[in-house]
Enzyme design. Structure first.
Site, PDB file in Angstrom:
ATOM      1  N   GLY A 190     -18.367   5.079  -1.937  1.00 19.80           N
ATOM      2  CA  GLY A 190     -19.404   6.087  -1.717  1.00 19.80           C
ATOM      3  C   GLY A 190     -20.501   6.084  -2.768  1.00 19.80           C
ATOM      4  CG  PHE A 198     -25.129   2.498  -3.082  1.00 15.92           C
ATOM      5  CD1 PHE A 198     -25.895   2.500  -4.242  1.00 15.92           C
ATOM      6  CD2 PHE A 198     -24.223   1.456  -2.895  1.00 15.92           C
ATOM      7  CE1 PHE A 198     -25.773   1.490  -5.191  1.00 15.92           C
ATOM      8  CE2 PHE A 198     -24.090   0.451  -3.829  1.00 15.92           C
ATOM      9  CZ  PHE A 198     -24.860   0.473  -4.985  1.00 15.92           C
ATOM     10  N   PRO A 216     -16.154  -2.091   0.941  1.00 13.91           N
ATOM     11  CG  PRO A 216     -16.054  -1.789   3.282  1.00 13.91           C
ATOM     12  CD  PRO A 216     -15.177  -1.986   2.063  1.00 13.91           C
ATOM     13  CG  LEU A 217     -17.753   2.608   3.104  1.00 11.99           C
ATOM     14  CD1 LEU A 217     -16.700   3.577   3.644  1.00 11.99           C
ATOM     15  CD2 LEU A 217     -19.133   2.974   3.665  1.00 11.99           C
ATOM     16  CB  ALA A 218     -19.766   0.691  -3.326  1.00 11.47           C
ATOM     17  CE1 TYR A 251      -3.375  -2.601  -0.230  1.00 11.46           C
ATOM     18  CE2 TYR A 251      -3.884  -2.316   2.093  1.00 11.46           C
ATOM     19  CZ  TYR A 251      -4.125  -2.929   0.879  1.00 11.46           C
ATOM     20  OH  TYR A 251      -5.126  -3.872   0.782  1.00 11.46           O
TER      21      TYR A 251
HETATM   22  N1  LIG Z   1      -7.547  -7.709  -0.204  1.00 12.44           N
HETATM   23  C1  LIG Z   1      -7.555  -6.955  -1.269  1.00 12.44           C
HETATM   24  O1  LIG Z   1      -7.258  -7.404  -2.403  1.00 12.44           O
HETATM   25  C2  LIG Z   1      -7.923  -5.513  -1.143  1.00 12.44           C
HETATM   26  C3  LIG Z   1      -8.146  -4.728  -2.285  1.00 12.44           C
HETATM   27  C4  LIG Z   1      -8.480  -3.396  -2.098  1.00 12.44           C
HETATM   28  C5  LIG Z   1      -8.618  -2.869  -0.811  1.00 12.44           C
HETATM   29  N2  LIG Z   1      -8.376  -3.655   0.280  1.00 12.44           N
HETATM   30  C6  LIG Z   1      -8.530  -3.140   1.672  1.00 12.44           C
HETATM   31  O2  LIG Z   1      -9.863  -2.700   1.816  1.00 12.44           O
HETATM   32  C7  LIG Z   1      -9.894  -1.335   2.226  1.00 12.44           C
HETATM   33  C8  LIG Z   1     -11.105  -0.664   1.641  1.00 12.44           C
HETATM   34  O3  LIG Z   1     -11.075  -0.734   0.239  1.00 12.44           O
HETATM   35  P1  LIG Z   1     -11.551   0.509  -0.667  1.00 12.44           P
HETATM   36  O4  LIG Z   1     -10.805   1.702  -0.298  1.00 12.44           O
HETATM   37  O5  LIG Z   1     -11.495   0.012  -2.068  1.00 12.44           O
HETATM   38  O6  LIG Z   1     -13.055   0.598  -0.234  1.00 12.44           O
HETATM   39  P2  LIG Z   1     -14.187   1.619   0.188  1.00 12.44           P
HETATM   40  O7  LIG Z   1     -14.209   1.716   1.673  1.00 12.44           O
HETATM   41  O8  LIG Z   1     -15.397   1.134  -0.492  1.00 12.44           O
HETATM   42  O9  LIG Z   1     -13.832   3.040  -0.468  1.00 12.44           O
HETATM   43  C9  LIG Z   1     -13.085   4.007   0.194  1.00 12.44           C
HETATM   44  C10 LIG Z   1     -12.424   4.887  -0.862  1.00 12.44           C
HETATM   45  O10 LIG Z   1     -13.440   5.623  -1.565  1.00 12.44           O
HETATM   46  C11 LIG Z   1     -13.216   7.031  -1.393  1.00 12.44           C
HETATM   47  N3  LIG Z   1     -14.483   7.779  -1.256  1.00 12.44           N
HETATM   48  C12 LIG Z   1     -14.794   8.894  -1.923  1.00 12.44           C
HETATM   49  N4  LIG Z   1     -16.000   9.341  -1.562  1.00 12.44           N
HETATM   50  C13 LIG Z   1     -16.469   8.491  -0.647  1.00 12.44           C
HETATM   51  C14 LIG Z   1     -17.675   8.420   0.097  1.00 12.44           C
HETATM   52  N5  LIG Z   1     -18.686   9.290  -0.038  1.00 12.44           N
HETATM   53  N6  LIG Z   1     -17.801   7.397   0.950  1.00 12.44           N
HETATM   54  C15 LIG Z   1     -16.826   6.482   1.082  1.00 12.44           C
HETATM   55  N7  LIG Z   1     -15.654   6.508   0.415  1.00 12.44           N
HETATM   56  C16 LIG Z   1     -15.493   7.514  -0.440  1.00 12.44           C
HETATM   57  C17 LIG Z   1     -12.396   7.128  -0.119  1.00 12.44           C
HETATM   58  O11 LIG Z   1     -11.721   8.365  -0.137  1.00 12.44           O
HETATM   59  P3  LIG Z   1     -11.571   9.225   1.233  1.00 12.44           P
HETATM   60  O12 LIG Z   1     -10.420   8.636   1.957  1.00 12.44           O
HETATM   61  O13 LIG Z   1     -11.318  10.589   0.734  1.00 12.44           O
HETATM   62  O14 LIG Z   1     -12.859   9.121   1.987  1.00 12.44           O
HETATM   63  C18 LIG Z   1     -11.496   5.913  -0.257  1.00 12.44           C
HETATM   64  O15 LIG Z   1     -10.447   6.164  -1.186  1.00 12.44           O
HETATM   65  C19 LIG Z   1      -8.534  -0.777   1.791  1.00 12.44           C
HETATM   66  O16 LIG Z   1      -8.129   0.344   2.577  1.00 12.44           O
HETATM   67  C20 LIG Z   1      -7.639  -1.965   2.020  1.00 12.44           C
HETATM   68  O17 LIG Z   1      -7.272  -2.031   3.386  1.00 12.44           O
HETATM   69  C21 LIG Z   1      -8.045  -4.967   0.125  1.00 12.44           C
END
Ligand SMILES: NC(=O)c1ccc[n+]([C@@H]2O[C@H](COP(=O)([O-])OP(=O)(O)OC[C@H]3O[C@@H](n4cnc5c(N)ncnc54)[C@H](OP(=O)(O)O)[C@@H]3O)[C@@H](O)[C@H]2O)c1
Length: 325
Positions: A235, A237, A231-233, A61
């Site tokens: 944002g 939704f 999980p938050l897709a 990361y």
């Molecule tokens: N195992 C794997 O292969 C794998 C792959 C990917 C991720 N992960 C892990 O899963 C975690 C979460 O994954 P993710 O970041 O893809 O998922 P997420 O929680 O669905 O999305 C969060 C991302 O979306 C952005 N975002 C923009 N507007 C938003 C809103 N209104 N609400 C929520 N988020 C918003 C966030 O930016 P802001 O920070 O500005 O809010 C952040 O970059 C990662 O941090 C990592 O630890 C694991």
């Protein structure tokens, strides 16, 4: 079957996990800045303030900087390490002078990766190490040797996998006495394959489902904690719905807003509560680094406990965009 996440394996954690992929600045090899450390510290503070006690990392990361800034936060906050569960991952390698972007479950790479994570985090032990993505060249005995070495040296307490199906978990597990206790997969109201897999057995629609067959049921039976990434897709939704999004996305975002208003909670709590309502007691790994958005997730577990079967299905059917079979 009800249990707190990971308690079966003597690890006590919150239902929500803070994903740390967004910490540490840009995805480059420039050094991290004081502003990056401040941002990480604020995110960690917000997470702790809503009871989050588990933090998810990976060696890759921000090319190591997510772990480095987190290590700096730990250094500046004595006593914090003992209060939290730290999970990291290994096995993905970026393109370099030796080859293209690739996966690597060789013993040498796994051991070197853990040493790097421990050094960047400034800690002696990882609570959990996940094998990040299945390496087609993986050899169970080799992986088992690496696991044994890490366990005996005290560098890792427990082990898990990520993005793996039933066969892959069984394949690796048969050579290792250390149980895999976590499987982290992409699951959300926008990425529905994990539910479709259960619903579409013996149906044509099931052929386009991208989730391991029987994986939900296998993990629950084997006490493998399912964690959802994304999980938050992002944002979709809960504040980031494009005006020209498909009809099912617009309708689902509207339904999320209506439920949040009716229940006097946040859209984030509804989106996460929907995942957490599943009897597998899924652990969402939230990826936001924004303190306000982290706090907006505080009510998720309570909303899961309040969500009716009808509300759960209304959200699922709305997002899938077609009625149940
Ligand atoms: N195992 C794997 O292969 C794998 C792959 C990917 C991720 N992960 C892990 O899963 C975690 C979460 O994954 P993710 O970041 O893809 O998922 P997420 O929680 O669905 O999305 C969060 C991302 O979306 C952005 N975002 C923009 N507007 C938003 C809103 N209104 N609400 C929520 N988020 C918003 C966030 O930016 P802001 O920070 O500005 O809010 C952040 O970059 C990662 O941090 C990592 O630890 C694991």
């Amino acid at each position: 079957m009800k249990q707190q996440p990971l308690s079966h394996w003597d690890i006590s954690t919150s239902r929500l996990v803070l994903g740390c992929m967004g910490l540490g600045g840009e995805w480059n090899r420039d050094p991290y800045t004081e502003a990056d450390v401040k941002k990480a510290e604020e995110a960690v503070e917000a997470a702790l303030s809503i009871g989050i006690s588990m933090f998810d990392h990976a060696d890759i990361y921000r090319i190591g900087k997510a772990e480095s800034v987190f290590g700096e936060v730990l250094k500046r906050n004595p006593g914090l390490r003992e209060k939290i569960v730290i999970q990291s991952k290994c096995g993905i390698r970026f393109a370099d002078g030796s080859g293209p972007g690739r996966f690597d479950f060789s013993k040498e790479h796994i051991l070197a990766s853990v040493d790097g994570s421990l050094q960047r985090l400034g800690i002696d032990t990882l609570d959990i190490l996940l094998l990040h993505r299945p390496d087609p060249l993986m050899e169970p005995e080799v992986v088992a040797e690496a696991i044994q070495t890490l366990r005996e040296s005290g560098k890792v307490r427990r082990f898990g996998v990520s993005n793996m199906n039933v066969s892959q978990i069984r394949f690796l597990q048969q050579a290792s006495p250390e149980p895999f206790i976590v499987n982290q997969l992409e699951m959300s109201l926008a990425k529905l394959d994990w539910v479709d897999q259960t619903v579409h057995v013996n149906q044509k629609a099931g052929t386009s489902v991208h989730f391991g067959e029987g994986l939900m049921e296998f993990c629950q039976t084997e006490h493998i904690q399912i964690q959802s990434w994304g999980p938050l897709a992002k944002g979709l939704f809960s504040g980031q719905t494009p005006e020209d999004a498909p009809e099912n996305v617009l309708a689902t975002a509207k339904l999320v807003q209506e439920l949040a208003a009716a229940k006097e909670t946040t859209p984030e709590a509804i989106v996460l509560g929907w995942l957490m309502r599943h009897p597998a007691l899924i652990q969402p790994v939230i990826g936001t680094a924004n303190p306000g958005r982290i706090r907006a997730c505080a009510d998720a577990e309570r909303q899961a406990s309040l969500m009716t079967r009808e509300e759960w299905y209304a959200l699922y059917v709305s997002s899938r965009g077609v009625p149940m079979p």
